[in-house]
Design a protein around this motif. Structure first.
Motif, PDB file in Angstrom:
ATOM      1  N   UNK A  20       0.848  -1.209   0.000  1.00 46.17           N
ATOM      2  CA  UNK A  20       0.000   0.000   0.000  1.00 46.17           C
ATOM      3  C   UNK A  20       0.881   1.255   0.000  1.00 46.17           C
ATOM      4  N   UNK A  21       2.002   1.201   0.746  1.00 47.25           N
ATOM      5  CA  UNK A  21       2.935   2.344   0.731  1.00 47.25           C
ATOM      6  C   UNK A  21       3.474   2.566  -0.683  1.00 47.25           C
ATOM      7  N   UNK A  22       3.801   1.464  -1.366  1.00 47.50           N
ATOM      8  CA  UNK A  22       4.367   1.582  -2.720  1.00 47.50           C
ATOM      9  C   UNK A  22       3.352   2.146  -3.713  1.00 47.50           C
ATOM     10  N   UNK A  23       2.072   1.861  -3.460  1.00 44.41           N
ATOM     11  CA  UNK A  23       1.024   2.416  -4.338  1.00 44.41           C
ATOM     12  C   UNK A  23       1.086   3.941  -4.381  1.00 44.41           C
ATOM     13  N   UNK A  24       1.554   4.524  -3.258  1.00 41.96           N
ATOM     14  CA  UNK A  24       1.625   5.997  -3.201  1.00 41.96           C
ATOM     15  C   UNK A  24       2.892   6.523  -3.875  1.00 41.96           C
ATOM     16  N   UNK A  25       3.824   5.598  -4.178  1.00 39.99           N
ATOM     17  CA  UNK A  25       5.119   6.044  -4.723  1.00 39.99           C
ATOM     18  C   UNK A  25       5.238   5.819  -6.232  1.00 39.99           C
ATOM     19  N   UNK A  30      -1.387  -3.153  -4.917  1.00 41.53           N
ATOM     20  CA  UNK A  30      -1.004  -4.200  -3.963  1.00 41.53           C
ATOM     21  C   UNK A  30      -1.253  -5.589  -4.514  1.00 41.53           C
ATOM     22  N   UNK A  31      -2.415  -5.735  -5.163  1.00 37.78           N
ATOM     23  CA  UNK A  31      -2.775  -7.072  -5.621  1.00 37.78           C
ATOM     24  C   UNK A  31      -1.830  -7.553  -6.720  1.00 37.78           C
ATOM     25  N   UNK A  32      -1.434  -6.621  -7.603  1.00 34.76           N
ATOM     26  CA  UNK A  32      -0.485  -6.995  -8.674  1.00 34.76           C
ATOM     27  C   UNK A  32       0.805  -7.512  -8.050  1.00 34.76           C
ATOM     28  N   UNK A  33       1.306  -6.775  -7.059  1.00 33.47           N
ATOM     29  CA  UNK A  33       2.589  -7.170  -6.451  1.00 33.47           C
ATOM     30  C   UNK A  33       2.448  -8.535  -5.773  1.00 33.47           C
ATOM     31  N   UNK A  34       1.331  -8.712  -5.073  1.00 39.53           N
ATOM     32  CA  UNK A  34       1.158  -9.963  -4.332  1.00 39.53           C
ATOM     33  C   UNK A  34       0.991 -11.152  -5.280  1.00 39.53           C
ATOM     34  N   UNK A 149      10.963   3.434 -10.243  1.00 39.04           N
ATOM     35  CA  UNK A 149      10.919   2.356 -11.239  1.00 39.04           C
ATOM     36  C   UNK A 149      10.102   1.176 -10.694  1.00 39.04           C
ATOM     37  N   UNK A 150       8.865   1.059 -11.149  1.00 40.63           N
ATOM     38  CA  UNK A 150       7.975   0.033 -10.582  1.00 40.63           C
ATOM     39  C   UNK A 150       8.412  -1.385 -10.913  1.00 40.63           C
ATOM     40  N   UNK A 151       9.243  -1.513 -11.942  1.00 38.91           N
ATOM     41  CA  UNK A 151       9.711  -2.856 -12.302  1.00 38.91           C
ATOM     42  C   UNK A 151      10.639  -3.460 -11.262  1.00 38.91           C
ATOM     43  N   UNK A 152      11.341  -2.593 -10.531  1.00 38.90           N
ATOM     44  CA  UNK A 152      12.311  -3.122  -9.559  1.00 38.90           C
ATOM     45  C   UNK A 152      11.947  -2.808  -8.104  1.00 38.90           C
ATOM     46  N   UNK A 153      11.425  -1.597  -7.840  1.00 39.14           N
ATOM     47  CA  UNK A 153      11.340  -1.171  -6.436  1.00 39.14           C
ATOM     48  C   UNK A 153      10.366  -1.997  -5.604  1.00 39.14           C
ATOM     49  N   UNK A 154       9.446  -2.680  -6.279  1.00 36.39           N
ATOM     50  CA  UNK A 154       8.469  -3.478  -5.528  1.00 36.39           C
ATOM     51  C   UNK A 154       9.061  -4.792  -5.021  1.00 36.39           C
ATOM     52  N   UNK A 155      10.214  -5.168  -5.592  1.00 38.36           N
ATOM     53  CA  UNK A 155      10.725  -6.520  -5.322  1.00 38.36           C
ATOM     54  C   UNK A 155      11.673  -6.625  -4.133  1.00 38.36           C
ATOM     55  N   UNK A 156      12.434  -5.550  -3.880  1.00 38.73           N
ATOM     56  CA  UNK A 156      13.594  -5.699  -3.002  1.00 38.73           C
ATOM     57  C   UNK A 156      13.351  -5.222  -1.575  1.00 38.73           C
ATOM     58  N   UNK A 157      14.187  -5.742  -0.652  1.00 39.68           N
ATOM     59  CA  UNK A 157      14.128  -5.350   0.757  1.00 39.68           C
ATOM     60  C   UNK A 157      15.503  -5.499   1.386  1.00 39.68           C
TER      61      UNK A 157
END
Ligand code: COA
Length: 324
Positions: A20-25, A30-34, A149-157
């Motif tokens: 949800x935080x990433x949705x704002x960035x 959320x559902x796509x990422x999950x 960059x939505x292709x990468x930032x959603x993946x990493x921690x």
């Protein structure tokens, strides 16, 4: 001599970054990422929190778990591509923080780095060169990911895991290793950073500090290489799927994990998965998952395990080992 893992520890930053935080960035949901990656949230370091901080906490926990004093360590290897500084090594900073002796260096092989560290420790111990070695996998990928960059930032921690390895005469420990690289595929995942030696990358890439990735291509290589490595390392050890308690795969994408398990013939109940909580922490995914499972009792003394990973290089590999 055999190289036995006798202690584990891990550490993740307190700050949680949810889908949800990433949705704002970025333009994502959320559902796509999950559904596409299997990630619900990841941990992110603050501006003044570094790889060596996470690695130090993991190292302290692993030593305590092993019942070993830091002075007994002959070597600390920190597998990382996001060290606080290019020099000194993160391993040296950890050594200072925990008051250890011995030698230190970082191992830069991205996601499989922790497994390559285990392979190195096995070779040192079996040759008689060192007795007690700490291997850490630690990354602050959030500091090298482009949060536009939505292709990468959603993946990493971010996170760290550490193990203490010691020489014993008892058979077992780190049993077999399988490692391979294909440098021709390096362009599929890279982090130029300061190492801007290659002019074509300099010209193509005006923002030098961020991870660049061709996700679709990587996906295919990841599944094939991790499945093949898992099968090969078991063959080398003369074991089958039924003989191992868990496969501990690199946590890059839940669909990669599921496809790898299927291709290698490993039922999903035998696969350790925690990607939903931490995302892809690069070299730290396997030691964090291992530490969690040892501490909550899923992994018991004598259990045979296969760690398998894949990442930039491209490099991949698997390690067959037993928990002491
Ligand atoms: N949110 C919403 N949509 C997104 C998105 C996001 N964060 N990222 C990409 N999309 C879009 C794409 O733009 C594309 O849209 P289009 O069809 O209109 O062009 C669509 O979703 C499908 O993109 P695609 O790249 O085919 O998705 P995918 O199912 O392959 O998933 C990854 C993308 C990156 C999650 C996946 O390829 C992956 O995990 N690859 C491996 C990465 C990896 O392992 N890296 C590290 C190795 S250590």
């Amino acid at each position: 001599m055999y190289a036995h893992l006798i202690g584990t520890g891990s550490s993740v930053p307190e700050r949680v970054l949810t889908n949800a935080d990433l949705e704002k960035m970025v333009d994502t949901d959320s559902e796509w990422i999950e559904t596409r990656a299997g990630i619900k949230e990841r941990r992110i370091t603050s501006d003044d929190e570094w790889v060596s901080d996470l690695a130090t906490e993991a190292a302290r926990k692993a030593l305590e778990h092993a019942g070993m004093s830091p002075k007994e360590l002959d070597l600390i290897i920190c597998a990382t591509v996001t060290g606080d500084t290019t020099m000194p090594s993160a391993a040296s900073i950890v050594q200072y923080n925990i008051g250890a002796g011995g030698a230190t260096y970082d191992l830069g092989s991205a996601c499989p780095g922790f497994l390559y560290g285990l392979a190195t420790a096995k070779a040192y111990i079996e040759s008689g060169m060192f007795r007690n070695i700490m291997v850490i996998g630690a990354e602050t990928t959030s500091k090298v990911v482009d949060f536009t960059d939505r292709n990468t930032c959603i993946l990493f921690g971010d996170g760290a895991g550490a193990v203490v390895i010691t020489a014993t005469e008892e058979e077992g420990g780190i049993m077999e290793v399988e490692m391979e690289s294909d440098g021709a595929l390096g362009h599929l995942l890279y982090l130029p950073g300061m190492r801007q030696r290659i002019p074509v990358l300099r010209e193509k890439d005006p923002v030098p500090l961020y991870v660049k990735m061709q996700g679709n291509d990587l996906f295919k290589y990841a599944v094939k290489s991790m499945a093949d490595s898992s099968v090969k390392v078991l063959e080398k050890g003369g074991l089958g799927i039924d003989d191992i308690k868990y496969l501990i795969p690199h946590q890059a994408n839940i669909r990669i994990i599921e496809a790898t398990a299927k291709r290698a013939g490993v039922p999903l109940e035998k696969v350790l998965i925690n990607i939903e909580k931490f995302g892809n922490t690069s070299s730290a995914t396997i030691p964090i998952a291992f530490d969690e499972a040892v501490r909550d009792g899923r992994i018991q003394k004598g259990d045979a395990l296969v760690g398998v990973s894949f990442g930039a290089g491209l490099s991949w590999g698997a390690v067959l080992f037993k928990w002491y």
